[in-house]
Motif scaffolding. Structure first.
Motif, PDB file in Angstrom:
ATOM      1  N   ALA A 188       0.956  -1.279  -0.210  1.00  0.00           N
ATOM      2  CA  ALA A 188      -0.211   0.156   0.325  1.00  0.00           C
ATOM      3  C   ALA A 188       0.456   1.375  -0.319  1.00  0.00           C
ATOM      4  CB  ALA A 188      -0.877  -0.041   1.085  1.00  0.00           C
ATOM      5  N   LEU A 189       1.974   0.795   1.545  1.00  0.00           N
ATOM      6  CA  LEU A 189       2.769   2.572   0.823  1.00  0.00           C
ATOM      7  C   LEU A 189       3.972   1.889   1.894  1.00  0.00           C
ATOM      8  CD1 LEU A 189       3.050   5.398   0.897  1.00  0.00           C
ATOM      9  CD2 LEU A 189       2.399   4.893   2.981  1.00  0.00           C
ATOM     10  N   ALA A 190       4.964   2.305   0.646  1.00  0.00           N
ATOM     11  CA  ALA A 190       6.124   1.901   0.813  1.00  0.00           C
ATOM     12  C   ALA A 190       7.760   2.868   0.416  1.00  0.00           C
ATOM     13  CB  ALA A 190       6.822  -0.041   0.089  1.00  0.00           C
ATOM     14  N   VAL A 216      -3.143   5.195  -8.474  1.00  0.00           N
ATOM     15  CA  VAL A 216      -4.121   4.152  -7.146  1.00  0.00           C
ATOM     16  C   VAL A 216      -5.069   5.434  -5.821  1.00  0.00           C
ATOM     17  CG1 VAL A 216      -4.426   2.060  -5.522  1.00  0.00           C
ATOM     18  CG2 VAL A 216      -3.294   1.941  -8.147  1.00  0.00           C
ATOM     19  N   MET A 217      -3.655   5.615  -5.715  1.00  0.00           N
ATOM     20  CA  MET A 217      -4.598   6.785  -4.590  1.00  0.00           C
ATOM     21  C   MET A 217      -4.696   7.159  -4.512  1.00  0.00           C
ATOM     22  SD  MET A 217      -1.134   6.627  -1.441  1.00  0.00           S
ATOM     23  CE  MET A 217       0.465   5.532  -1.898  1.00  0.00           C
ATOM     24  N   PHE A 222     -10.526  10.398  -5.091  1.00  0.00           N
ATOM     25  CA  PHE A 222     -11.248  11.165  -6.395  1.00  0.00           C
ATOM     26  C   PHE A 222     -12.817  10.256  -6.529  1.00  0.00           C
ATOM     27  CE2 PHE A 222      -7.653  13.316  -8.139  1.00  0.00           C
ATOM     28  CZ  PHE A 222      -7.645  14.375  -8.298  1.00  0.00           C
ATOM     29  N   LEU A 223     -12.643   9.279  -5.632  1.00  0.00           N
ATOM     30  CA  LEU A 223     -13.914   8.433  -5.436  1.00  0.00           C
ATOM     31  C   LEU A 223     -14.635   9.065  -3.841  1.00  0.00           C
ATOM     32  CD1 LEU A 223     -15.616   5.724  -6.118  1.00  0.00           C
ATOM     33  CD2 LEU A 223     -13.596   4.826  -4.597  1.00  0.00           C
ATOM     34  N   LEU A 224     -14.169   9.297  -3.230  1.00  0.00           N
ATOM     35  CA  LEU A 224     -14.501   9.891  -2.001  1.00  0.00           C
ATOM     36  C   LEU A 224     -14.872  11.480  -2.518  1.00  0.00           C
ATOM     37  CD1 LEU A 224     -14.665   9.901   0.637  1.00  0.00           C
ATOM     38  CD2 LEU A 224     -12.504  10.792   0.898  1.00  0.00           C
ATOM     39  N   PHE A 225     -14.058  12.487  -3.575  1.00  0.00           N
ATOM     40  CA  PHE A 225     -14.431  13.360  -3.948  1.00  0.00           C
ATOM     41  C   PHE A 225     -15.758  13.640  -4.915  1.00  0.00           C
ATOM     42  CE2 PHE A 225     -13.851  16.273  -7.504  1.00  0.00           C
ATOM     43  CZ  PHE A 225     -13.553  17.143  -6.757  1.00  0.00           C
TER      44      PHE A 225
END
Lengths: 530, 371
Positions: free
Chosen positions: A272-274, A404-405, A410-413
């Protein structure tokens, strides 16, 4: 060799520059053209002057954007010939057809009916004008279809065979160009344009709310932009999932680079994050990440829709080891062997060429048999080491995460924008922080969109045509200085034109503050001229 | 003639028709080349208003010409575009300038100012026409290149088409190519004058000025075009015999016209139509329709010339440095399969032409008072 590699590098930079600039404008064209068509449809049905004003405002911005998209697109098409001439010969029999069809079917449709959109308001009937607006949007999408089919074919070459007499690939099945890779790529790219245009429309509308002008116009626009953007983004995510499955099947090395994954496993987690470890190479034992946060089994689900499936890493692919979903070890062709077989294919082709000159049919048949056995690895024959066949991991890895992030954001947006505009319009109207967030999100959408293309195009390196033609063998015979000069020439011109475009857009938006877009007075009589 | 040969000829015909339409539509560039000495801002606006509604068609025809050449004759696309790099890059650069200029020139906030965009249009008008003429000139007078397919297997330099070090600059400096280039420029200006006379209403002084401009440009066009024709008909060319061997033939293009009478008739009819459009307008104070015979004549003339460049096994891109590398329809084309697929798509071309024509006529109508 040094000159060749420098020419290759500059040619790649030039193509990347043109493609990145082109993709700044194309998704907005794809999305905004459909939104404008929807708005005009509402106008034709209701005969509302307010909807006409709304249509004409967004159409104005569409036109400004369209022109520079056309300019950068012209260069892209011809760069296949000017900078990648070997590629044009090697696969021109297949790749050229979609480009020609794009010109005949799509470009003429766009360029003809866009003239009606802008100059036909008082010259043709409202029905004809509406049809022209829809046909322009359709033309833009059909244009995207053919170029994306061509692009997908480069990543998953099918429907062709190699003709040793001509030393090129020839088409054997036209319809196989519409592979799963192509279908997913088309919808993923085009629908992302809807999402991008949705963010753009909402962001610009938020500016009107911030300035306290054309409130009703802004709300109308946010509703159209919100719904289309949401639909576009959800479908983009769905086809993105389909694309991931296709990449896992057809370009597993790209998927491994997207994840920075060197040693695969069953039930592979998704990073997810690295932060990548800059010292990590495929042939050392360094940890790939400086730190990481992962979703358990995420990559197995993404790649195979099976939480326990095996996903190979870079080392697995290089060493030629993979596993079935049941855990059985299977051997694929190791990269060192691919290089060896690629060289054998080259040698067989040399033998074929010599036999053809000597008109020795038996020797030609013998050489062709040898060639066919190793042809799937033809492109590897150009490499000196395994390392050359591995894509740049950091750019691919980070671009994928950015895409992806921001896609999730933008889905939330869109959800928030739609909830606010329908359920809490007063809050949307008065909350300056919300309006600023909407406006500042606009450039982020472009970052998201460009990051997606970087994953697709950097991740498939070093190939122009997967496994068959590496970038270094696709280039034209040019001095590095010549390509460097044209690179800077186009970099300068595109940058100036981009500045001009943004400046004109901002002035058009700013000017509209004094227009009555809420009711449409003042816009009806305006005539569009150059 | 085999099916493959029929398809190769068919696709060369399509490329030729696209080339003919492109040269006709260069009246847009011809109009742009008049912008800087139009006499007044009003005249500039009249020119831009007229040709600015058609620029996309010229642009699209150029792109489709490129796409068709790529798909049907990939070795030509690969050799010419990758080899004559500077020639094509300058052409493309000038068209990039054009693509934004119409939309941006009068818009507030355009950063560079209206005059700069008009200069961009002028550059595209002049440079685009001349260099497209130079590019077409290479169909007859050749280029400095070699094609060695086995280079594909040379790991250090795997490029099959290798052009000389000047990469197209030598083609620009060739006087024979330049004669054609300048002829194309003055043809474009002639067609632009005819189109502006046809399009413009309620500006008699402007149309009168255009008739004077027409007279001068048509005269210069005829001088350069007839010079080109004389050079072409006395030029040597490369021609493939039955087994594909390329040999030099004196007066090849003259022979091509004489041995294909229909080609000579096509050229003659085209030239007569162009002259009819020009002189009919010059000698009449009221006739505005000269653009149509001149336009149709232009298409027919260009089609005849491009067909002449490739019939009878003629090399349509002769190599000056390696005659055996010259490109013919037979050795440069796509396969029968690909040409067949695209031939099915080309069935839609009449439909495309029909809607372009309908839209063109619709947009040339006077405006209504209301939407």
């Amino acid at each position: 060799m040094t000159d060749l590699m420098t020419t290759v590098d500059w040619s790649r930079w030039q193509f990347a520059l043109t493609a990145i600039y082109h993709w700044l404008f194309v998704p907005l064209t794809l999305g905004l053209s459909v939104m404008v068509a929807v708005m005009e449809s509402v106008y034709v049905r209701t005969r509302s002057a307010a909807w006409l004003a709304t249509t004409k405002f967004w159409m104005r911005l569409f036109g400004i954007n369209f022109a520079i998209g056309v300019a950068t697109g012209l260069i892209l098409e011809f760069e296949f010939g000017t900078n990648w001439s070997n590629y044009s010969w090697f696969v021109g029999d297949i790749f050229g057809a979609p480009l020609a069809i794009e010109g005949i079917l799509a470009f003429f449709m766009e360029s003809t009916f866009i003239a009606v959109m802008f100059f036909g308001w008082k010259r043709v009937s409202p029905g004809f004008h509406l049809a022209a607006t829809w046909l322009t949007a359709l033309g833009a999408s059909i244009s995207a279809l053919w170029i994306l089919v061509a692009n997908a074919w480069m990543q998953y070459p099918v429907g062709m065979e190699f003709d040793p007499a001509q030393m090129r690939n020839v088409m054997t099945d036209f319809w196989s160009l519409f592979s799963g890779v192509a279908v997913n790529k088309f919808f993923h790219a085009v629908l992302s344009g809807w999402a991008l245009a949705g963010v753009f429309v909402i962001g610009v509308s938020a500016w009107f709310l911030l300035r306290g002008s054309n409130r009703e116009f802004a709300f109308r626009s946010i509703k159209v932009g919100g719904w289309m953007g949401l639909a576009g983004l959800l479908l983009t995510m769905y086809t993105g999932d389909g694309s991931a499955v296709e990449v896992a099947k057809c370009q597993p090395m790209k998927l491994a680079a997207m994840e920075g994954l060197y040693d695969g496993s069953h039930g592979q987690s998704l990073v997810a994050l690295a932060a990548l470890n800059p010292d990590k190479r495929f042939d050392n034992q360094e940890d790939p990440y400086l730190f990481e946060m992962s979703l358990p089994k995420g990559l197995s689900i993404l790649a195979n829709h099976d939480a326990s499936s095996f996903v190979p890493g870079i080392n697995d692919l290089v060493n030629g080891i993979s596993f079935t979903p049941e855990g059985d070890t299977i051997r694929t062709v190791a990269y060192a062997e691919r290089i060896e077989r690629g060289r054998r294919a080259h040698e067989a082709l040399r033998q074929y060429d010599r036999a053809m000159v000597a008109r020795d049919t038996a020797a030609m048949e013998e050489a062709e048999t040898l060639l066919r056995a190793d042809y799937p690895y033809f492109g590897y024959g150009y490499f000196d080491s395994v390392e050359e066949a591995i894509p740049p991991v950091p750019v691919t890895f980070y671009s994928f995460r950015v895409m992806v992030m921001l896609g999730g954001y933008f889905l939330l947006f869109f959800f928030v924008a739609l909830v606010l505009v329908y359920r809490f319009p007063r809050a949307l109207d008065s909350n300056k922080a919300t309006q600023w967030i909407a406006m500042l999100s606009v450039p982020l959408m472009w970052v998201c969109s460009e990051a997606g293309w970087m994953v697709a195009e950097v991740g498939r390196q070093p190939w122009t045509v997967q496994d068959l033609l590496p970038t270094r063998a696709a280039v034209s015979f040019l001095e590095p200085g010549a390509v460097m000069a044209t690179f800077w020439m186009f970099a300068g011109v595109f940058t100036v034109l981009l500045v001009a475009e943004v400046s004109i857009m901002m002035r058009q938006i700013s000017k509209a503050r004094t227009e009555d877009l809420d009711r449409g007075t003042g816009v009806l009589s305006s005539s569009d001229t150059h | 003639m085999t099916t493959l040969e029929c398809l190769q000829t068919y696709w060369w015909l399509i490329v030729s028709v696209l080339g003919g339409l492109l040269v006709f539509l260069l009246f847009v560039q011809g109009g742009q080349s008049m912008l800087l000495n139009s006499g007044s801002t009003r005249n500039t606006d009249l020119i831009v208003d007229a040709v600015g509604r058609k620029w996309e068609l010229t642009f699209t025809t150029l792109v489709t010409f490129g796409g068709a050449a790529f798909a049907a004759f990939p070795l030509f696309y690969s050799t010419s575009f990758g080899g004559a790099y500077w020639l094509w890059m300058i052409i493309l650069f000038s068209f990039v300038l054009q693509a934004v200029s119409y939309e941006y020139r009068r818009k507030p906030g355009n950063v560079l100012g209206t005059r700069t965009y008009d200069v961009f249009l002028f550059i595209n008008g002049c440079v685009g026409c001349i260099l497209l003429g130079v590019a077409v000139g290479m169909f007859f007078f050749g280029g400095d290149f070699t094609v060695t397919r086995s280079n594909l297997l040379d790991n250090s330099a795997p490029v099959i088409s290798v052009w000389g070090p000047t990469h197209g600059l030598e083609a620009i400096c060739s006087w024979r190519n330049l004669v054609l280039g300048v002829a194309v420029l003055f043809l474009a200006r002639t067609l632009a004058s005819l189109y502006l006379i046809n399009y413009t209403r309620d500006a008699e002084d402007f149309t009168l000025a255009m008739r004077r401009t027409l007279f001068i440009n048509a005269g210069l066009f005829l001088v350069f075009f007839l010079t080109f024709l004389a050079v072409l008909l006395t030029a040597h060319g490369l021609r493939a015999d039955a087994d594909g061997t390329l040999t030099i033939e004196p007066y090849l293009y003259l022979h091509n016209f004489l041995q294909n009478w229909w080609l000579a008739v096509l050229l003659l009819v085209g030239v007569v139509l162009v002259l009819w459009g020009i002189f009919g307008t010059v000698f009449s104070k009221t006739w505005r329709g000269g653009i149509w015979p001149a336009g149709i004549g232009t298409v027919l003339t260009v089609v005849a010339l491009l067909l002449c460049a490739a019939v009878r096994g003629t090399a349509f891109l002769p190599s000056l440095s390696s005659p055996g590398s010259s490109l013919t329809l037979a050795n440069a084309s796509s396969t029968q399969f690909t040409l067949t697929v695209m031939a099915w798509v080309s069935v839609l071309v009449p439909f495309v032409i029909a809607y372009i024509w309908y839209v063109w006529r619709s947009l040339d109508r006077p405006e209504r008072a209301t939407i």
